[in-house]
Design an enzyme around this catalytic site. Structure first.
Site, short mmCIF file in Angstrom:
data_model
loop_
_atom_site.label_atom_id
_atom_site.label_comp_id
_atom_site.label_asym_id
_atom_site.label_seq_id
_atom_site.Cartn_x
_atom_site.Cartn_y
_atom_site.Cartn_z
N CYS A 1 39.75 38.52 34.32
CA CYS A 1 40.81 37.65 33.80
C CYS A 1 40.73 37.52 32.29
O CYS A 1 41.62 36.95 31.66
CB CYS A 1 40.73 36.27 34.44
SG CYS A 1 40.65 36.32 36.22
N HIS B 1 49.16 32.20 34.41
CA HIS B 1 47.96 33.01 34.18
C HIS B 1 48.13 34.40 34.81
O HIS B 1 47.49 34.73 35.80
CB HIS B 1 46.75 32.28 34.78
CG HIS B 1 45.44 32.97 34.59
ND1 HIS B 1 45.16 33.80 33.52
CD2 HIS B 1 44.30 32.95 35.35
CE1 HIS B 1 43.91 34.27 33.64
NE2 HIS B 1 43.38 33.77 34.73
#
Lengths: 383, 383
Positions: free
Chosen positions: A83, A332
């Site tokens: 991420c 996100h």
């Protein structure tokens, strides 16, 4: 080392883009960034992306995307740090210009997450954890972060209500950001009563699954003046890591990767935490955001939750943090997030951010991380 | 831009290492490289790898491997450019030092391919092609390269026998390289009579599936002198791309990505093709090696096959090419290959290569590519 500037910025709205594939989503952001940089001609492309391999059976993404937007021939590669991929992509793009290999580099982050059912996406995201020591035992990301959140609350006496102040604020900001995914307001009570994902984490403590792409044109000093009236300098970059498996951490509440990355970035930029006026920090979960603030030296250890609940880091304070709405509510799209953060800070410094505006900052910071705070990049920007 | 040197080299033998996982294979090479650099302490890690995500459900590989070898905390990332990942990892590690972010950087390449049946590995490797335009139609890598080989033979009148000279030579070299996977000699007849993989490519025109890891310690000029008596300079780096899907190439026989990468690398190193004394080029298939020689300007267009059949590029000629045995016979653990190449050239320049020795070269070149010559890095080394 040459100075490096952000001279072009492009983003897509984050959401569920069932009508766009990875390439078209990327193109939308990349072409906007190039337009914003007066039609600059990038000589290389660095792409941050985590899931193209596991969800779309597509590697060689750098060359694929370069060709798709008409840059056939340029050096192109993908950077992966789970991420945190987007932040590392910015760092590598920065380095290519700083080292003098290229004068103009395009950095993109793209992720397409909503084409598959949540269990499939969750399994793909779990690849950021240790496959042999964590995932095999069913430890998903919410579960691993719940361990940290529980420990934080127990160790520091932080109440559930104090922790819930963060997502409430993030939704308030996202409500005003046209690029954000979750554009609605929530209350403390909403957070506390939301379905529990992994006790004590509720659905409203968690970043959503979403698609998005962001892009930056980076340029060396000479070229930057030609491509932009308001270039924003990347004044310092730092990279840090920690064990991927949480069980072997020295101290789960001491975000080593963030501290290491921040130390380097501050030193290289010649600034200290007190100089930071605006920041975008990685809050995939409420606990991630709080630990990030502490690792960056913006809050003393164990005090971030209390400070946030008291109103610190909000619009008007110093630093102003996550005016975008953060991962929590802006969204996100994992490999793109770090690129969004830098784009948002650059726009704030130009006075052009379309959401909650910062108070004319001159020094800003973007921090992105992969895994449970395992791979972190910190990027310091200066107007 | 600061000068950058290779001060440590480590490799594992390539083969089917059923007793070692990705981490232990990497550690073997990385710890050897660190030992070779007098126990240097790397400040960052760049890993080249293609298949960890698709075959092992493991992302965040940089942090995972850094921690595994005792480098917890250092900045760590993975670079992916399909089978060219290793070369791009070297390029990024070089850039981190050249830009002044770090003085000592570890670059590793690792791939574990032999745990799964060939169809599974072939499908994972096919992720280097275009998932939407090629793979979905069943176009595997041998099939796509067979198109190029057929076109080369038809366009230039190269005979099947001329083409077969390459693998024969590669096996001769690999036979003498203790790190190589295919340590046996073959004849022209063996190549021609081997099972056809995709006409006209036979099994002996193709690189094998294998596991391996290689690592380099890179250092800035000041530090290099302390870590090595025989530092080898990375004198120039170039990166190039082409369309991933072969059907939209401008000219399938003009390796655009190689030309672009080579032009940059030669210019930055201040050398020309005629100055290259030793080279390791990417020969996943016979045709890839020949087109690479032409793209690098080492052979005129359409003449590489004939020149090789006549003995050019062999030990004693200039340049001496693929004395390791090449991807074809040394082996091709995909994300590690580019790191092997640089390690091999550095060892040749130090006079320490354990196989066929070069004639004391001062200028060398390593070229690695991902996809069907879609993502290429060229790295020029100087003693």
């Amino acid at each position: 080392m040459r100075k490096v500037f952000v001279v072009g910025v492009g983003m897509t709205r984050i959401g569920r883009h069932f009508d766009k594939d990875l390439k078209s989503l990327f193109a939308e952001a990349a072409l906007r960034a190039i337009d914003d940089a007066r039609g600059a001609s990038p000589q290389a492309l660095v792409v941050g992306n985590m899931l193209s391999s596991s969800l779309y059976q597509q590697d060689n993404l750098g060359a694929l995307l370069a060709d798709y937007i008409g840059l056939r021939g340029v050096g192109a590669l993908k950077v992966e740090a789970a991420c945190g991929s987007g932040g590392f992509a910015v760092a590598m793009g920065y380095t290519l210009v700083a080292a003098g290999l290229y004068d103009v580099v395009l950095v993109g982050g793209v992720e397409k997450m909503s084409d598959y059912p949540t269990p499939t996406v969750s399994a793909a995201l779990a690849q950021a954890a240790d496959a042999e020591y964590e995932v095999v035992y069913g430890a998903s990301f919410p579960a691993l972060n719940a361990l940290a959140m529980r420990l934080y609350m127990e160790s520091y006496g932080a109440s559930r209500e104090e922790m819930a102040a963060w997502p409430v604020r993030m939704h308030e900001y996202a409500y005003q950001n046209p690029y954000a995914q979750l554009r609605f307001r929530i209350t403390l009570d909403d957070v506390l009563k939301a379905p529990v994902v992994a006790d004590p984490i509720t659905l409203l403590d968690s970043a959503p699954i979403g698609d998005g792409a962001a892009a930056l044109v980076l340029a060396s000093e000479d070229v930057a003046r030609k491509l932009s009236d308001a270039p924003v300098e990347i004044a310092g970059v730092g990279l840090g890591s920690d064990s991927v498996d949480v069980s072997t951490r020295f101290d789960i509440l001491d975000p080593l990767s963030v501290r290491k990355a921040a130390e380097q970035a501050y030193r290289r930029a010649g600034v200290e935490p007190k100089d930071i006026e605006i920041a975008e920090v990685h809050d995939a979960f409420t606990i991630t955001g709080l630990l990030s603030l502490e690792g960056l030296g913006l809050a003393p250890r164990g005090e971030a939750a209390k400070l946030v609940a008291e109103g610190a880091f909000a619009k008007g304070d110093r630093p102003e943090v996550n005016l975008s709405g953060g991962l929590k509510a802006r969204g996100h799209p994992v490999g793109a997030t770090g690129v969004y953060q830098v784009a948002e800070i650059a726009l704030q410094m130009r006075g052009e951010f379309p959401g909650v505006k910062a108070s004319s900052p001159e020094v800003g910071l973007a921090q992105t991380t992969g895994g449970v705070l395992a791979s972190t990049s910190v990027i310091i920007l200066r107007r």
